[in-house]
Every structure is written in structure tokens, then in C-alpha cells.
Motif scaffolding. Structure first.
Motif, PDB file in Angstrom:
ATOM      1  N   MET A 189      43.644  40.361  46.689  1.00  9.98           N
ATOM      2  CA  MET A 189      42.583  41.171  46.869  1.00  9.98           C
ATOM      3  C   MET A 189      41.298  41.305  45.898  1.00  9.98           C
ATOM      4  O   MET A 189      41.893  40.932  45.041  1.00  9.98           O
ATOM      5  CB  MET A 189      44.239  41.877  46.795  1.00  9.98           C
ATOM      6  N   THR A 190      40.632  42.015  46.384  1.00  8.30           N
ATOM      7  CA  THR A 190      39.763  42.668  45.057  1.00  8.30           C
ATOM      8  C   THR A 190      39.495  44.358  44.423  1.00  8.30           C
ATOM      9  O   THR A 190      40.555  44.605  44.945  1.00  8.30           O
ATOM     10  CB  THR A 190      38.437  42.336  45.864  1.00  8.30           C
ATOM     11  N   VAL A 191      38.920  43.981  43.818  1.00 16.29           N
ATOM     12  CA  VAL A 191      39.416  45.344  42.697  1.00 16.29           C
ATOM     13  C   VAL A 191      38.997  46.695  44.155  1.00 16.29           C
ATOM     14  O   VAL A 191      39.663  47.388  43.248  1.00 16.29           O
ATOM     15  CB  VAL A 191      38.997  45.327  41.565  1.00 16.29           C
ATOM     16  N   GLY A 192      38.246  45.624  44.571  1.00 16.56           N
ATOM     17  CA  GLY A 192      37.356  47.298  45.598  1.00 16.56           C
ATOM     18  C   GLY A 192      38.647  48.087  45.992  1.00 16.56           C
ATOM     19  O   GLY A 192      38.765  48.850  46.491  1.00 16.56           O
ATOM     20  N   PHE A 193      39.548  47.613  46.103  1.00 17.34           N
ATOM     21  CA  PHE A 193      40.735  48.058  47.335  1.00 17.34           C
ATOM     22  C   PHE A 193      41.675  48.352  46.263  1.00 17.34           C
ATOM     23  O   PHE A 193      42.145  49.480  46.426  1.00 17.34           O
ATOM     24  CB  PHE A 193      41.943  47.262  47.516  1.00 17.34           C
ATOM     25  N   PHE A 194      41.193  49.274  45.364  1.00 19.31           N
ATOM     26  CA  PHE A 194      41.857  50.315  44.425  1.00 19.31           C
ATOM     27  C   PHE A 194      41.343  51.215  44.070  1.00 19.31           C
ATOM     28  O   PHE A 194      40.186  51.581  43.882  1.00 19.31           O
ATOM     29  CB  PHE A 194      42.786  49.508  43.233  1.00 19.31           C
ATOM     30  N   ASP A 195      42.147  52.188  44.019  1.00 17.48           N
ATOM     31  CA  ASP A 195      41.459  53.698  43.601  1.00 17.48           C
ATOM     32  C   ASP A 195      41.423  53.715  42.382  1.00 17.48           C
ATOM     33  O   ASP A 195      39.830  54.527  42.102  1.00 17.48           O
ATOM     34  CB  ASP A 195      41.902  54.584  44.176  1.00 17.48           C
ATOM     35  N   PRO A 205      40.324  50.502  39.726  1.00 17.05           N
ATOM     36  CA  PRO A 205      40.488  49.778  39.449  1.00 17.05           C
ATOM     37  C   PRO A 205      40.891  49.213  37.647  1.00 17.05           C
ATOM     38  O   PRO A 205      41.086  47.929  37.051  1.00 17.05           O
ATOM     39  CB  PRO A 205      39.412  48.875  39.860  1.00 17.05           C
ATOM     40  N   GLU A 206      39.919  49.937  36.869  1.00 18.60           N
ATOM     41  CA  GLU A 206      39.651  50.754  35.547  1.00 18.60           C
ATOM     42  C   GLU A 206      41.236  49.521  35.188  1.00 18.60           C
ATOM     43  O   GLU A 206      42.014  49.505  33.914  1.00 18.60           O
ATOM     44  CB  GLU A 206      39.128  51.428  34.902  1.00 18.60           C
ATOM     45  N   GLY A 207      42.608  50.096  35.458  1.00 15.51           N
ATOM     46  CA  GLY A 207      43.391  50.225  35.307  1.00 15.51           C
ATOM     47  C   GLY A 207      44.286  49.091  35.083  1.00 15.51           C
ATOM     48  O   GLY A 207      45.354  48.685  34.963  1.00 15.51           O
ATOM     49  N   PHE A 208      43.809  47.686  35.997  1.00 17.86           N
ATOM     50  CA  PHE A 208      44.158  46.495  36.142  1.00 17.86           C
ATOM     51  C   PHE A 208      43.528  45.941  35.322  1.00 17.86           C
ATOM     52  O   PHE A 208      42.839  45.186  35.932  1.00 17.86           O
ATOM     53  CB  PHE A 208      43.868  45.952  37.654  1.00 17.86           C
ATOM     54  N   GLN A 209      43.852  46.063  33.906  1.00 17.66           N
ATOM     55  CA  GLN A 209      43.397  44.471  33.175  1.00 17.66           C
ATOM     56  C   GLN A 209      43.199  42.807  33.743  1.00 17.66           C
ATOM     57  O   GLN A 209      44.216  42.253  34.009  1.00 17.66           O
ATOM     58  CB  GLN A 209      43.690  44.440  31.551  1.00 17.66           C
ATOM     59  N   PRO A 210      41.934  42.185  33.925  1.00 19.88           N
ATOM     60  CA  PRO A 210      42.289  40.794  34.753  1.00 19.88           C
ATOM     61  C   PRO A 210      43.419  39.751  33.215  1.00 19.88           C
ATOM     62  O   PRO A 210      42.914  39.959  31.991  1.00 19.88           O
ATOM     63  CB  PRO A 210      40.992  40.121  34.520  1.00 19.88           C
ATOM     64  N   GLN A 211      43.899  39.459  33.431  1.00 18.76           N
ATOM     65  CA  GLN A 211      45.136  38.355  33.013  1.00 18.76           C
ATOM     66  C   GLN A 211      44.767  36.932  32.964  1.00 18.76           C
ATOM     67  O   GLN A 211      45.341  36.099  32.369  1.00 18.76           O
ATOM     68  CB  GLN A 211      46.249  38.827  33.295  1.00 18.76           C
ATOM     69  N   ALA A 212      43.602  36.779  34.500  1.00 23.49           N
ATOM     70  CA  ALA A 212      42.897  35.388  34.024  1.00 23.49           C
ATOM     71  C   ALA A 212      42.927  35.115  35.281  1.00 23.49           C
ATOM     72  O   ALA A 212      42.382  35.863  36.225  1.00 23.49           O
ATOM     73  CB  ALA A 212      44.820  34.064  34.689  1.00 23.49           C
TER      74      ALA A 212
END
Length: 53
Positions: free
Chosen positions: A1-7, A9-16
Motif C-alpha cells: 500500500m502506498t502513502v497515496g491511499f491515505f488522507d 500520509p504525514e501521520g504515518f512515519q516510516p519505520q523501515a
């Protein structure tokens, strides 16, 4: 799933960086996140390997 699916995306910090061994050869990131060659989570074997699709 890509960040483009989220309203937001800045709320989802990458972990790896998962699937690192499948990246294009010229893709590099200048960060300290772990590089995981395959799945970052336990996967149901019935789903198969994306490499085989």
C-alpha cells in the motif's frame, strides 16, 4: 500500500524500508531506517511471494 491511499500520509512515519532487495538499482535513501530485504511482518504463506508474480 502506498502513502497515496491515505488522507493524511504525514501521520504515518516510516519505520523501515521493506522489500529492499526488490528496489530499482538506482534507488537510495539517505536515512538510518533499517533495510529489510523481504517482508517487514509475518506473512501468510498462502499469499505467495511477490517475486513470483
Amino acid at each position: 500500500m502506498t502513502v497515496g491511499f491515505f488522507d493524511k500520509p504525514e501521520g504515518f512515519q516510516p519505520q523501515a524500508h521493506a522489500y529492499w532487495d526488490l528496489r530499482l538499482p538506482y534507488i537510495e535513501f539517505d536515512d538510518s531506517l533499517p533495510r529489510i530485504d523481504r517482508y517487514s511482518r509475518k506473512r501468510d504463506p498462502k499469499l505467495g511471494n511477490p517475486r513470483d508474480r
